[in-house]
Design a protein around this motif. Structure first.
Motif, short mmCIF file in Angstrom:
data_model
loop_
_atom_site.label_atom_id
_atom_site.label_comp_id
_atom_site.label_asym_id
_atom_site.label_seq_id
_atom_site.Cartn_x
_atom_site.Cartn_y
_atom_site.Cartn_z
N GLY A 1 0.80 -1.21 0.00
CA GLY A 1 0.00 0.00 0.00
C GLY A 1 0.83 1.26 0.00
N GLY A 2 1.38 1.63 -1.16
CA GLY A 2 2.12 2.88 -1.25
C GLY A 2 3.62 2.75 -1.18
N MET A 3 4.16 1.55 -1.07
CA MET A 3 5.59 1.35 -1.12
C MET A 3 5.88 0.39 -2.25
SD MET A 3 6.94 1.14 2.83
CE MET A 3 6.15 -0.39 3.24
N GLN A 4 6.98 0.64 -2.96
CA GLN A 4 7.34 -0.29 -4.02
C GLN A 4 8.85 -0.34 -4.20
OE1 GLN A 4 5.77 0.82 -7.82
NE2 GLN A 4 6.59 2.87 -7.76
N VAL A 5 9.34 -1.48 -4.63
CA VAL A 5 10.74 -1.65 -4.96
C VAL A 5 10.99 -0.90 -6.26
CG1 VAL A 5 12.53 -3.31 -5.59
CG2 VAL A 5 10.90 -3.87 -3.77
N THR A 6 11.99 0.00 -6.26
CA THR A 6 12.23 0.84 -7.44
C THR A 6 13.61 0.63 -8.04
OG1 THR A 6 12.96 2.67 -6.05
CG2 THR A 6 10.62 2.62 -6.69
N SER A 7 14.29 -0.41 -7.66
CA SER A 7 15.62 -0.67 -8.22
C SER A 7 15.77 -2.16 -8.45
CB SER A 7 16.70 -0.18 -7.25
OG SER A 7 16.72 -0.99 -6.09
N ASP A 8 16.86 -2.51 -9.10
CA ASP A 8 17.18 -3.92 -9.24
C ASP A 8 17.47 -4.48 -7.85
OD1 ASP A 8 16.97 -3.70 -11.99
OD2 ASP A 8 19.13 -3.41 -12.28
N LEU A 9 17.26 -5.77 -7.70
CA LEU A 9 17.56 -6.46 -6.46
C LEU A 9 18.95 -7.09 -6.59
CD1 LEU A 9 14.14 -8.29 -6.06
CD2 LEU A 9 14.85 -6.21 -4.92
N THR A 10 19.82 -6.84 -5.63
CA THR A 10 21.16 -7.40 -5.65
C THR A 10 21.28 -8.41 -4.53
OG1 THR A 10 22.05 -5.33 -6.52
CG2 THR A 10 23.62 -6.88 -5.52
N ILE A 11 21.50 -9.67 -4.89
CA ILE A 11 21.64 -10.75 -3.91
C ILE A 11 23.11 -11.13 -3.82
CG2 ILE A 11 21.02 -13.11 -3.31
CD1 ILE A 11 18.39 -12.69 -4.86
N GLU A 12 23.62 -11.22 -2.59
CA GLU A 12 25.02 -11.58 -2.36
C GLU A 12 25.11 -12.67 -1.31
OE1 GLU A 12 27.31 -8.13 -1.33
OE2 GLU A 12 26.74 -7.05 -3.15
N TRP A 13 26.14 -13.50 -1.42
CA TRP A 13 26.42 -14.53 -0.42
C TRP A 13 27.15 -13.89 0.75
CZ3 TRP A 13 24.11 -19.00 -1.41
CH2 TRP A 13 23.81 -19.31 -2.73
N GLU A 14 26.86 -14.36 1.95
CA GLU A 14 27.48 -13.82 3.16
C GLU A 14 28.15 -14.95 3.95
OE1 GLU A 14 27.64 -10.67 3.58
OE2 GLU A 14 26.02 -9.93 2.31
N GLY B 1 29.76 -14.49 13.12
CA GLY B 1 29.72 -15.91 12.78
C GLY B 1 28.47 -16.40 12.07
N TRP B 2 27.76 -15.52 11.39
CA TRP B 2 26.54 -15.89 10.69
C TRP B 2 26.80 -16.01 9.19
CZ3 TRP B 2 21.73 -16.53 13.18
CH2 TRP B 2 21.77 -16.30 14.56
N ASN B 3 26.15 -17.00 8.56
CA ASN B 3 26.28 -17.23 7.13
C ASN B 3 24.91 -17.14 6.47
OD1 ASN B 3 28.92 -17.87 7.76
ND2 ASN B 3 28.66 -20.06 7.49
N GLY B 4 24.90 -16.83 5.18
CA GLY B 4 23.64 -16.79 4.45
C GLY B 4 23.73 -15.94 3.21
N LEU B 5 22.69 -15.14 3.00
CA LEU B 5 22.61 -14.27 1.84
C LEU B 5 22.05 -12.92 2.25
CD1 LEU B 5 21.30 -17.32 0.71
CD2 LEU B 5 22.04 -16.15 -1.33
N SER B 6 22.36 -11.91 1.43
CA SER B 6 21.77 -10.59 1.64
C SER B 6 21.14 -10.14 0.33
CB SER B 6 22.82 -9.57 2.09
OG SER B 6 23.82 -9.39 1.09
N ILE B 7 20.18 -9.23 0.45
CA ILE B 7 19.53 -8.67 -0.72
C ILE B 7 19.40 -7.16 -0.50
CG2 ILE B 7 17.20 -9.16 0.17
CD1 ILE B 7 16.41 -9.73 -2.82
N GLY B 8 19.84 -6.40 -1.47
CA GLY B 8 19.80 -4.94 -1.38
C GLY B 8 18.93 -4.36 -2.49
#
Length: 151
Positions: free
Chosen positions: A118-131, A137-144
């Motif tokens: 409701g009134g917010m939207q993603v306005t850029s490409d999504l960048t996914i990176e491995w972490e 000591g945490w592992n996973g992925l990030s998305i910007g």
């Protein structure tokens, strides 16, 4: 600029949507929100399971007093704590593959943000990176991405 309480509610809704689609064994267990890296380390210290983490969003506002919007810089982390050196190459690969499945569901939900928020939207490409070995000591992925809101 997104009100921080509204941002937390949005993250909770996002978590619930991902968990509704994800296989039961891969659900996001909880949410952690922090101002900066040191703050996140403290918040994650005794946590277990898969955590959706977010930094408080920074914002660039454009427009004028009558009509303006904010481009909020968002970085989300999908993380799980793994003891360093405790995994074989195969178990590490499997661990990342499981988290990747969740991240792809999360990505798909973000791509449908406008209808959900409701009134917010993603306005850029999504960048996914491995972490690896972040926040103590945490592992996973990030998305910007940028999330635009209208005031």
């Amino acid at each position: 600029m997104i009100e921080i309480k509204r941002f937390r509610e949005w993250l909770i809704e996002l978590k619930e949507k991902v968990n509704a689609i994800a296989p039961d064994i891969l659900e996001i267990d909880s949410l952690a929100l922090a101002v900066r890296e040191g703050h996140m380390i403290r918040k994650l210290k005794d946590r277990q399971g898969i955590i959706l983490c977010a930094k408080y969003p920074d914002c660039t506002t454009s427009g004028n007093i009558d009509n303006y919007s904010g481009d909020n810089d968002i970085v989300l982390f999908l993380l799980q704590k793994v003891a360093s050196g405790q995994q074989t190459d195969e178990t590490e690969l499997t661990h990342y593959a499981d988290l990747q499945q969740l991240m792809l569901i999360l990505r798909d939900q973000l791509m449908n943000t406008f209808q959900a928020c409701g009134g917010m939207q993603v306005t850029s490409d999504l960048t996914i990176e491995w972490e690896y070995d972040i926040f103590g000591g945490w592992n996973g992925l990030s998305i910007g991405f940028k999330l635009q809101d209208y005031d």
